[in-house]
Write an enzyme that holds these catalytic residues in place. Sequence first.
Site, PDB file in Angstrom:
ATOM      1  N   CYS A 259     -29.556  35.885   9.522  1.00 45.63           N
ATOM      2  CA  CYS A 259     -30.556  35.178   8.729  1.00 45.63           C
ATOM      3  C   CYS A 259     -29.910  34.104   7.875  1.00 45.63           C
ATOM      4  O   CYS A 259     -28.692  33.936   7.871  1.00 45.63           O
ATOM      5  CB  CYS A 259     -31.336  36.153   7.843  1.00 45.63           C
ATOM      6  SG  CYS A 259     -30.304  36.956   6.605  1.00 45.63           S
TER       7      CYS A 259
ATOM      8  N   CYS B 101     -27.087  34.958   5.492  1.00 41.15           N
ATOM      9  CA  CYS B 101     -25.773  35.100   6.142  1.00 41.15           C
ATOM     10  C   CYS B 101     -25.065  33.750   6.180  1.00 41.15           C
ATOM     11  O   CYS B 101     -23.866  33.647   5.902  1.00 41.15           O
ATOM     12  CB  CYS B 101     -25.920  35.617   7.571  1.00 41.15           C
ATOM     13  SG  CYS B 101     -26.750  37.195   7.730  1.00 41.15           S
TER      14      CYS B 101
ATOM     15  N   ASP C 212     -18.773  -5.936  17.514  1.00 38.98           N
ATOM     16  CA  ASP C 212     -19.926  -5.270  16.887  1.00 38.98           C
ATOM     17  C   ASP C 212     -19.522  -4.056  16.055  1.00 38.98           C
ATOM     18  O   ASP C 212     -20.330  -3.533  15.287  1.00 38.98           O
ATOM     19  CB  ASP C 212     -20.925  -4.814  17.965  1.00 38.98           C
ATOM     20  CG  ASP C 212     -21.565  -5.978  18.692  1.00 38.98           C
ATOM     21  OD1 ASP C 212     -21.768  -7.022  18.047  1.00 38.98           O
ATOM     22  OD2 ASP C 212     -21.838  -5.852  19.894  1.00 38.98           O
TER      23      ASP C 212
ATOM     24  N   ASP D  51     -27.495  -7.160  18.523  1.00 36.31           N
ATOM     25  CA  ASP D  51     -26.649  -8.232  19.019  1.00 36.31           C
ATOM     26  C   ASP D  51     -27.334  -8.799  20.269  1.00 36.31           C
ATOM     27  O   ASP D  51     -28.050  -8.071  20.957  1.00 36.31           O
ATOM     28  CB  ASP D  51     -25.270  -7.651  19.357  1.00 36.31           C
ATOM     29  CG  ASP D  51     -24.386  -8.651  20.059  1.00 36.31           C
ATOM     30  OD1 ASP D  51     -24.193  -9.745  19.518  1.00 36.31           O
ATOM     31  OD2 ASP D  51     -23.895  -8.334  21.165  1.00 36.31           O
TER      32      ASP D  51
ATOM     33  N   CYS E 197       0.849  -1.212   0.000  1.00 34.75           N
ATOM     34  CA  CYS E 197       0.000   0.000   0.000  1.00 34.75           C
ATOM     35  C   CYS E 197       0.879   1.254   0.000  1.00 34.75           C
ATOM     36  O   CYS E 197       0.640   2.200  -0.748  1.00 34.75           O
ATOM     37  CB  CYS E 197      -0.911   0.029   1.226  1.00 34.75           C
ATOM     38  SG  CYS E 197      -2.069  -1.347   1.317  1.00 34.75           S
TER      39      CYS E 197
END
Length: 894
Positions: A155, A158, A781, A578, A91
């Site tokens: 607002c 902005c 998990d 699970d 890699c």
Amino acid sequence: MQELSNTRLYQTTVQIEGMTCASCVARVEKALKKIEGVVSAHVNLSTEKASISADHVIPCAEIIQKIERAGFKVVQQKFELDIEGMSCASCTARIEKALKKIPEVLEANVNLSTEKAYVTAVSSLQQQVLVKAIQKAGFDVKADQLELNIEGMTCASCVARVEKALNKVEGVTAASVNLATETAQVSGSNLNIANLIQAVKKAGYEAQLKTAKVNFTEQQNFQHKKAEETASLYRDLWIALALALPVFILEMGSHLLPSFHHFVVHNIGTQNSWYIQFVLTTLVLLFPGRRFYQHGIPALLRLAPDMNSLVTVGTLAAYLFSVIATFFPFLLPQATVHVYFEAAAVIIALILLGRYLEARAKGKTSQAIQYLIGLQPKTARVLQDGQWLDLPISEVQQDMIIEIRPGEKVAVDGVVTSGHSYVDEAMVTGEPVPVAKNTDDRVVGGTINQNGTLQIRATAVGEDSVLAQIIKMVEQAQGAKLPIQAAVDKVTLWFVPAVMGLALLTFMVWFLLGPEPQLSYALVNAVAVLIIACPCAMGLATPTSIMVGTGRAAEMGVLFRKGEALQLLQQTKVVAVDKTGTLTEGKPVMTDFQVLEGFNKQQVLQLIASVEAKSEHPIAYAIVQAAKEQQIELIEVSEFDSITGAGIKAQINNQDIQIGAERLMQQLGLNTEHFAGIASKLGQEGKTPLYAALDGKLAAIIAVADPIKDTTFKAIEELHRQGLKVAMITGDNPHTANAVAQQLKIDHVIAEVLPHEKVDAVKMLQKEHGIVTFVGDGINDAPALAQADVGMAIGTGTDVAIEAADVVLMSGNMQHVATGIGISQATIKNIRQNLFWAFVYNIALIPIAAGILYPFFGILLSPMFAAGAMALSSVFVVSNALRLKLYQPLSAQE
């Protein structure tokens, strides 16, 4: 170098140091032209840059070599990039190869252990070129994340402008600005804070870096600042009302009551009345109204108008027209000489009223954060040099011993070293039942000690505490921008300019086609269009609901780590869970123990537990724990041995003991028929029976199981009531898994799944049903939590699982899954209501303000009523969002 498609030449630019005169330029150009393939080389002394064109790609290393030989130096820069996805040496080689292909790169080294790429290149290279090369090689670059506090936004337009300015800064890959929290989340690579702040400033706003760690003092200062702003609005509102009321009475009273009109004409005089109105209105504009002009006028000059610009243009138009009518009436047609001072003054007062009510309501949207900050105790009772001293909480350090007396808040996260008490952990878990605390139990800072005295050892203080992490999670979720906001952002960027265009069109139509006096009608209706438009409501519609919704969720023990999960969660079709530690307690316990007639139950348990104490199996641990809870003393065991696949055997005081499954008993020639009924019942409950024999005689049946949590039954029922399917993904055998599923009425069972196969199980459910939420608590998990559309981690689980999750349930109570989904549904519904109101309000009322009803019904909208409607629109949106504070989970509604 980049190819020029029209000339088929390759060009690059390098920065050179050391040039002082024209002869230096000539030397560099001469050196560069000697490079094979160079078509032209131009050196600029003032910019100190050399531009080279060639008929093929020339590595910058070769250009640098020629320039250095000529006696000058090329400016270089270094990059450090965090790479994601690398797993081996090949890699690193692939990434290095991809980077070195870039002509401007001089050196590239990739380190697998640190997961970083170190690149040296010429100064003209943009970092995004490196990022794209790495991504093309099949990897990704981790983005930096930082947060800015933004001041001056009023607002939605902005928000759009600040985002646009930030996205233009080099290195920024994404910028999300939140009007309600007044923050900007910025991600990218090698972010330059000074450049980001400068970009915001150039857009007309102020910015400062928000610290990544939670600082309680900083938070309190921020809340104090907001309180001061609200107080300032309150003061200005009363000044404006006091000054505008006489103006309104003098002008509108004359229109509404003929007798009052005669009173003004004969006692004050029309001209004098106008002079008084001029003075009072000028004071309104100069003092309480100044805030609108300080922001609105610069925004107009930058050609980036905002909400303040609409107010500025509208009120100044009415004011200046009135000034001309008062002091220079000869400049106007005779029929149009009227004053509109009351419009300018009352508009300012009404908009200030709206801003004040909005500020108060917005303050309530952040009450969850304020509440959490308030949980942090100010001092702690610390043991130092044998004495108990009260120290400021900021001075408490890790490993200090702290005393927590009855009724006090736990000062910091820690472990109990002595004492026994019950602690109210509702602020963390949302559970109202106090939790017993004994030696070695963990306690969380901010929770409330009830009736006993505890001594704890500090394990996490300040920014590392659970409370600080909760606040950080809530802040991140509140600052998030949901996908539903994308369409709103596209509209709001152009909203204010479009309104100004409509106001101009309104003026022209009334001036050219309207009845007499055209100028007056044109002015009044154009001002009404400017004033009634409300981008504030559109800007606040989503973030205020998110703030209140995530804050309410936090109060109930559900933390949204990622704001996007708030939108996805309510689309859930299947909740996959699970089993171990999620549906069950996560640790086996002895659930059943029966002996045959003639045997003493306590004595048999003593013998079995003594033998099992030699084993490291979880089942053995459960039996030993059961004996200890009954205060049964264990005795010495001899000749311990395990029987592969069947059980264990040992001797105690020359007495033979065998413990194992039914097949072991059969091998011993023992008949288990006496326990047939009990064994059948245990099997239906998903429990596996074990048998014990003493001196060749069957003595007892034992069952050890991971018991289902008391709250799990109710949790599954609530999920079904929400119309959701529930799936269980477990590594257990199908018999046990199906038995548990049958008890809980679970819809799908996927059993005998290895940790890495849980991802495939989630993918299968996604393919069959759609959006899947996965709930888990363990390290195994984490992949499934990441694969699921929404990952929910049990807060009592591992850090790895929590980091992989989108939502964290602070307690082990599965009912909070339904709570999280419920508040997600309520929040998104609330957002849709707000957006509907904000858009329908503007779509319906702007045409009415423009006078579309006048030809049919003779109805025109006064600028003052327009100002009132605009002020109330934002208040409505924020007030609607505040209704989420009243949300109750299904379990509380019964």
